[in-house]
Design a protein around this motif. Structure first.
Motif, PDB file in Angstrom:
ATOM      1  N   LYS A  59      63.319 -37.275 104.206  1.00  0.00           N
ATOM      2  CA  LYS A  59      62.763 -38.551 103.750  1.00  0.00           C
ATOM      3  C   LYS A  59      61.503 -38.773 104.569  1.00  0.00           C
ATOM      4  O   LYS A  59      61.553 -38.833 105.795  1.00  0.00           O
ATOM      5  CB  LYS A  59      63.770 -39.676 103.927  1.00  0.00           C
ATOM      6  N   CYS A  60      60.364 -38.867 103.887  1.00  0.00           N
ATOM      7  CA  CYS A  60      59.057 -38.841 104.541  1.00  0.00           C
ATOM      8  C   CYS A  60      58.187 -40.005 104.102  1.00  0.00           C
ATOM      9  O   CYS A  60      58.494 -40.693 103.132  1.00  0.00           O
ATOM     10  CB  CYS A  60      58.327 -37.547 104.185  1.00  0.00           C
ATOM     11  N   GLN A  61      57.072 -40.160 104.823  1.00  0.00           N
ATOM     12  CA  GLN A  61      56.064 -41.126 104.410  1.00  0.00           C
ATOM     13  C   GLN A  61      54.690 -40.512 104.576  1.00  0.00           C
ATOM     14  O   GLN A  61      54.468 -39.672 105.435  1.00  0.00           O
ATOM     15  CB  GLN A  61      56.173 -42.429 105.183  1.00  0.00           C
ATOM     16  N   SER A  62      53.781 -40.937 103.692  1.00  0.00           N
ATOM     17  CA  SER A  62      52.396 -40.475 103.720  1.00  0.00           C
ATOM     18  C   SER A  62      51.503 -41.580 103.209  1.00  0.00           C
ATOM     19  O   SER A  62      51.964 -42.537 102.583  1.00  0.00           O
ATOM     20  CB  SER A  62      52.201 -39.245 102.833  1.00  0.00           C
ATOM     21  N   LEU A  63      50.232 -41.399 103.456  1.00  0.00           N
ATOM     22  CA  LEU A  63      49.236 -42.356 103.001  1.00  0.00           C
ATOM     23  C   LEU A  63      48.517 -41.764 101.810  1.00  0.00           C
ATOM     24  O   LEU A  63      47.855 -40.741 101.932  1.00  0.00           O
ATOM     25  CB  LEU A  63      48.253 -42.636 104.151  1.00  0.00           C
ATOM     26  N   PHE A  64      48.692 -42.341 100.603  1.00  0.00           N
ATOM     27  CA  PHE A  64      47.870 -41.963  99.465  1.00  0.00           C
ATOM     28  C   PHE A  64      47.272 -43.210  98.873  1.00  0.00           C
ATOM     29  O   PHE A  64      47.922 -44.222  98.765  1.00  0.00           O
ATOM     30  CB  PHE A  64      48.512 -41.236  98.277  1.00  0.00           C
ATOM     31  N   ASP A  65      46.036 -43.066  98.467  1.00  0.00           N
ATOM     32  CA  ASP A  65      45.291 -44.165  97.832  1.00  0.00           C
ATOM     33  C   ASP A  65      45.356 -45.433  98.687  1.00  0.00           C
ATOM     34  O   ASP A  65      45.558 -46.528  98.175  1.00  0.00           O
ATOM     35  CB  ASP A  65      45.810 -44.434  96.418  1.00  0.00           C
ATOM     36  N   ASP A  66      45.220 -45.283 100.002  1.00  0.00           N
ATOM     37  CA  ASP A  66      45.207 -46.401 100.963  1.00  0.00           C
ATOM     38  C   ASP A  66      46.500 -47.211 100.991  1.00  0.00           C
ATOM     39  O   ASP A  66      46.492 -48.371 101.384  1.00  0.00           O
ATOM     40  CB  ASP A  66      44.006 -47.321 100.714  1.00  0.00           C
ATOM     41  N   THR A  67      47.614 -46.640 100.559  1.00  0.00           N
ATOM     42  CA  THR A  67      48.921 -47.296 100.686  1.00  0.00           C
ATOM     43  C   THR A  67      49.929 -46.287 101.239  1.00  0.00           C
ATOM     44  O   THR A  67      49.848 -45.098 100.954  1.00  0.00           O
ATOM     45  CB  THR A  67      49.453 -47.827  99.336  1.00  0.00           C
ATOM     46  N   ILE A  68      50.880 -46.792 102.003  1.00  0.00           N
ATOM     47  CA  ILE A  68      51.930 -45.929 102.541  1.00  0.00           C
ATOM     48  C   ILE A  68      53.013 -45.767 101.490  1.00  0.00           C
ATOM     49  O   ILE A  68      53.532 -46.749 100.963  1.00  0.00           O
ATOM     50  CB  ILE A  68      52.511 -46.522 103.837  1.00  0.00           C
ATOM     51  N   LYS A  69      53.318 -44.519 101.158  1.00  0.00           N
ATOM     52  CA  LYS A  69      54.338 -44.213 100.154  1.00  0.00           C
ATOM     53  C   LYS A  69      55.494 -43.481 100.813  1.00  0.00           C
ATOM     54  O   LYS A  69      55.295 -42.625 101.663  1.00  0.00           O
ATOM     55  CB  LYS A  69      53.769 -43.316  99.055  1.00  0.00           C
ATOM     56  N   LEU A  70      56.704 -43.807 100.384  1.00  0.00           N
ATOM     57  CA  LEU A  70      57.905 -43.098 100.814  1.00  0.00           C
ATOM     58  C   LEU A  70      58.294 -42.102  99.735  1.00  0.00           C
ATOM     59  O   LEU A  70      58.142 -42.381  98.547  1.00  0.00           O
ATOM     60  CB  LEU A  70      59.047 -44.080 101.051  1.00  0.00           C
ATOM     61  N   PHE A  71      58.795 -40.955 100.143  1.00  0.00           N
ATOM     62  CA  PHE A  71      59.244 -39.957  99.173  1.00  0.00           C
ATOM     63  C   PHE A  71      60.322 -39.091  99.796  1.00  0.00           C
ATOM     64  O   PHE A  71      60.528 -39.117 101.009  1.00  0.00           O
ATOM     65  CB  PHE A  71      58.071 -39.109  98.657  1.00  0.00           C
ATOM     66  N   GLU A  72      61.010 -38.348  98.939  1.00  0.00           N
ATOM     67  CA  GLU A  72      62.111 -37.501  99.374  1.00  0.00           C
ATOM     68  C   GLU A  72      61.855 -36.073  98.914  1.00  0.00           C
ATOM     69  O   GLU A  72      61.645 -35.826  97.724  1.00  0.00           O
ATOM     70  CB  GLU A  72      63.409 -38.038  98.775  1.00  0.00           C
ATOM     71  N   LEU A  73      61.872 -35.151  99.874  1.00  0.00           N
ATOM     72  CA  LEU A  73      61.710 -33.731  99.593  1.00  0.00           C
ATOM     73  C   LEU A  73      63.040 -33.033  99.816  1.00  0.00           C
ATOM     74  O   LEU A  73      63.802 -33.418 100.703  1.00  0.00           O
ATOM     75  CB  LEU A  73      60.679 -33.118 100.547  1.00  0.00           C
ATOM     76  N   LYS A  74      63.307 -32.010  99.014  1.00  0.00           N
ATOM     77  CA  LYS A  74      64.527 -31.227  99.196  1.00  0.00           C
ATOM     78  C   LYS A  74      64.156 -29.755  99.275  1.00  0.00           C
ATOM     79  O   LYS A  74      63.319 -29.274  98.519  1.00  0.00           O
ATOM     80  CB  LYS A  74      65.507 -31.452  98.042  1.00  0.00           C
ATOM     81  N   TYR A  75      64.806 -29.068 100.221  1.00  0.00           N
ATOM     82  CA  TYR A  75      64.634 -27.633 100.390  1.00  0.00           C
ATOM     83  C   TYR A  75      65.967 -26.958 100.105  1.00  0.00           C
ATOM     84  O   TYR A  75      66.965 -27.222 100.773  1.00  0.00           O
ATOM     85  CB  TYR A  75      64.173 -27.316 101.812  1.00  0.00           C
ATOM     86  N   ASP A  76      65.992 -26.124  99.073  1.00  0.00           N
ATOM     87  CA  ASP A  76      67.204 -25.418  98.674  1.00  0.00           C
ATOM     88  C   ASP A  76      67.334 -24.152  99.534  1.00  0.00           C
ATOM     89  O   ASP A  76      66.484 -23.266  99.474  1.00  0.00           O
ATOM     90  CB  ASP A  76      67.126 -25.052  97.192  1.00  0.00           C
ATOM     91  N   LEU A  77      68.377 -24.090 100.352  1.00  0.00           N
ATOM     92  CA  LEU A  77      68.566 -22.954 101.249  1.00  0.00           C
ATOM     93  C   LEU A  77      68.896 -21.659 100.506  1.00  0.00           C
ATOM     94  O   LEU A  77      68.583 -20.576 100.990  1.00  0.00           O
ATOM     95  CB  LEU A  77      69.671 -23.262 102.263  1.00  0.00           C
ATOM     96  N   ASN A  78      69.510 -21.749  99.329  1.00  0.00           N
ATOM     97  CA  ASN A  78      69.873 -20.542  98.574  1.00  0.00           C
ATOM     98  C   ASN A  78      68.662 -19.887  97.918  1.00  0.00           C
ATOM     99  O   ASN A  78      68.530 -18.673  97.924  1.00  0.00           O
ATOM    100  CB  ASN A  78      70.922 -20.865  97.512  1.00  0.00           C
ATOM    101  N   THR A  79      67.779 -20.699  97.325  1.00  0.00           N
ATOM    102  CA  THR A  79      66.632 -20.151  96.594  1.00  0.00           C
ATOM    103  C   THR A  79      65.326 -20.243  97.369  1.00  0.00           C
ATOM    104  O   THR A  79      64.314 -19.704  96.923  1.00  0.00           O
ATOM    105  CB  THR A  79      66.451 -20.879  95.248  1.00  0.00           C
ATOM    106  N   CYS A  80      65.319 -20.947  98.507  1.00  0.00           N
ATOM    107  CA  CYS A  80      64.122 -21.151  99.337  1.00  0.00           C
ATOM    108  C   CYS A  80      63.005 -21.858  98.559  1.00  0.00           C
ATOM    109  O   CYS A  80      61.832 -21.565  98.717  1.00  0.00           O
ATOM    110  CB  CYS A  80      63.604 -19.831  99.905  1.00  0.00           C
TER     111      CYS A  80
END
Length: 87
Positions: A59-80
């Protein structure tokens, strides 16, 4: 947050203990041009099992278009493979 489940291209760092840290990713939504997103902060890192696959969830945050956005990334260990799951 809206569920997207988009496959993405990721640049990540892995230390000598095998801990993965995402740095930035590239995504394309619909017919829009590719967009590069730099990950400013990883808020939470956890492991989950989704449809029998073990995934590391960031669960991460970044700055896009001058606003802080939260997002969720997933890394699949089986398929990389990396997925932008929610934004």
């Amino acid at each position: 947050m809206k569920v997207l489940a988009l496959p993405i291209e990721m640049v990540s760092y892995t230390d000598n203990k095998g801990v993965i840290k995402p740095i930035r990713f590239r995504m394309q939504i619909d017919d829009n041009p590719m967009q590069v997103i730099k990950i400013d902060k990883v808020i939470v890192k956890e492991t989950e099992k989704l449809a029998g696959n073990v995934m590391i969830v960031y669960k991460c945050q970044s700055l896009f278009d001058d606003t802080i956005k939260l997002f969720e990334l997933k890394y699949d260990l089986n398929t990389c493979k990396w997925i932008l799951f929610k934004m």
